[in-house]
Enzyme design. Structure first.
Site, mmCIF file in Angstrom:
data_model
loop_
_atom_site.group_PDB
_atom_site.id
_atom_site.type_symbol
_atom_site.label_atom_id
_atom_site.label_comp_id
_atom_site.label_asym_id
_atom_site.label_seq_id
_atom_site.Cartn_x
_atom_site.Cartn_y
_atom_site.Cartn_z
ATOM 1 N N HIS A 104 8.025 -1.849 12.353
ATOM 2 C CA HIS A 104 8.325 -3.295 12.408
ATOM 3 C C HIS A 104 8.271 -3.927 11.023
ATOM 4 C CE1 HIS A 104 3.976 -3.131 12.108
ATOM 5 N NE2 HIS A 104 3.988 -4.389 11.704
ATOM 6 N N ASP A 106 6.818 -7.819 9.625
ATOM 7 C CA ASP A 106 5.871 -8.796 10.162
ATOM 8 C C ASP A 106 6.557 -10.119 10.476
ATOM 9 O OD1 ASP A 106 3.735 -7.044 9.984
ATOM 10 O OD2 ASP A 106 3.331 -7.592 7.901
ATOM 11 N N HIS A 255 7.222 -1.070 8.428
ATOM 12 C CA HIS A 255 5.994 -0.288 8.319
ATOM 13 C C HIS A 255 5.423 -0.035 9.712
ATOM 14 C CE1 HIS A 255 4.729 -4.523 8.195
ATOM 15 N NE2 HIS A 255 3.602 -4.143 8.739
ATOM 16 N N ARG A 274 -6.174 -8.469 5.444
ATOM 17 C CA ARG A 274 -4.790 -8.739 5.061
ATOM 18 C C ARG A 274 -4.561 -10.215 4.758
ATOM 19 N NH1 ARG A 274 0.127 -8.402 9.264
ATOM 20 N NH2 ARG A 274 0.829 -10.438 8.567
HETATM 21 C C1 OGA Z 1 -0.039 -5.248 9.532
HETATM 22 C C2 OGA Z 1 0.170 -3.875 9.962
HETATM 23 C C3 OGA Z 1 -0.571 -1.640 9.727
HETATM 24 C C4 OGA Z 1 -1.794 -0.917 9.345
HETATM 25 O O1 OGA Z 1 -1.158 -5.578 9.105
HETATM 26 O O2 OGA Z 1 0.927 -6.021 9.583
HETATM 27 O O3 OGA Z 1 1.183 -3.590 10.530
HETATM 28 O O4 OGA Z 1 -1.653 0.221 8.905
HETATM 29 N N1 OGA Z 1 -0.774 -3.018 9.647
HETATM 30 O O5 OGA Z 1 -2.892 -1.463 9.500
HETATM 31 MN MN MN Z 2 2.639 -5.254 10.333
#
Ligand code: OGA
Ligand code: MN
Length: 282
Positions: A104, A106, A255, A274
């Site tokens: 996906h 984000d 990702h 994040r």
């Molecule tokens: C995100 C995500 C993936 C991960 O934080 O948007 O997709 O590896 N994380 O934690």
């Molecule tokens: Mn993500």
């Protein structure tokens, strides 16, 4: 400030060496990082033992922060930080343990997907818990001219309700999220605002239908796009170390986090912080 850049895979990703993100980075360096990010899709900084304040301050040098639409997953002291974890939160299983387990971008289930995200690794399991990235520039470039022309005219529907792991979440939170995020459309081919290169704007997790097509007509196209955007030669797989920070450009990469490390052993922990940047750049 001098830094060096090292390609991480053929298709995308660069490791940046020589910068300490706990310090204020000067503007010419920020501009150089921004350029490298847009070209390579994501940047890796290793050994960054930074506080949440420093993480937020570094992020703000690239633009305005995006309040996350999944608003019940935020850090209690730093609402700018979205906590991706399988640790208990307020004594309950964390729902963010399932974050991003399909390919996906984000927030494409909103009208204004974010510009990028910066994920800082705090804790890793003994094995697994990797993150994969794939280049949407390469996905576009490697289409035939005929397919580029066809897809260039189409819009796709992005629907949060399409995410397959919703069955692992509580019914109340799914209801809240689905009501808050009705389906939106985006062109299937977009231009990156900085590099002016075209990207194939497809997210397997949420792209649910081609606009104006029946489900039956859409599905074979979606199946092709899912397979095509994730061709191995367009990808990179990151094995995290504590204090890695990855900054991805959400406008040209997809990702995903494979659902592996805690399948059989709930004591395996993965904990990440994040920050997220708004679409428009400062
Ligand atoms: C995100 C995500 C993936 C991960 O934080 O948007 O997709 O590896 N994380 O934690
Ligand atoms: Mn993500």
């Amino acid at each position: 400030m001098p830094f060096t850049q090292h390609h991480l895979s053929f298709a995308l990703g660069s490791e940046i060496k020589g910068l300490d993100l706990s310090q204020t980075i000067d503007q010419p360096t920020i501009q150089a990082l921004r350029k490298a990010l847009a070209e390579r899709g994501f940047l890796l900084f290793r050994n960054q033992d930074i506080t949440p304040e420093q993480h937020i301050a570094f992020t703000k040098q690239f633009g305005e922060l995006q309040p996350h639409s999944l608003d019940h997953y935020l850090h209690p002291e730093y609402p700018e930080i979205f906590v991706v974890t399988n640790r208990l939160q307020n004594g309950k299983p964390s729902e963010t343990r399932n974050t991003g387990r399909e390919w996906h971008m984000d927030l494409t289930y909103t009208k204004t997907p974010c510009m990028g995200s910066l994920l800082h690794c705090k804790e890793i399991p003994s094995a697994g818990g990797d993150t994969l990235f794939a280049s949407l520039y390469k996905a576009y470039d490697e289409l035939s001219d005929g397919m580029k022309e066809v897809l260039g005219k189409l819009n796709a529907i992005h629907d949060f309700a399409n995410v397959s792991d919703l069955k692992n979440r509580t019914p109340e939170s799914v209801k809240h999220l689905v009501e808050k995020n009705p389906p939106v459309t985006h062109p299937l081919v977009k231009e990156h605002p900085e590099t002016r290169r075209k990207v194939l704007f497809f997210s397997d997790a949420v792209t649910s239908q081609i606009e104006g097509f029946s489900e039956e007509e859409s599905q074979p196209i979606l199946d092709f796009l899912a397979k095509h955007t994730t061709r191995v030669e367009f990808t990179y797989r990151h094995q995290w170390q504590i204090n890695d920070l990855i900054f991805w450009d959400n406008r040209c990469v997809i990702h995903m986090a494979p659902p592996d490390y805690d399948r059989n052993d709930p004591t395996e922990k993965r904990h990440m912080f994040r920050t997220t940047l708004k679409q428009s750049l400062a």
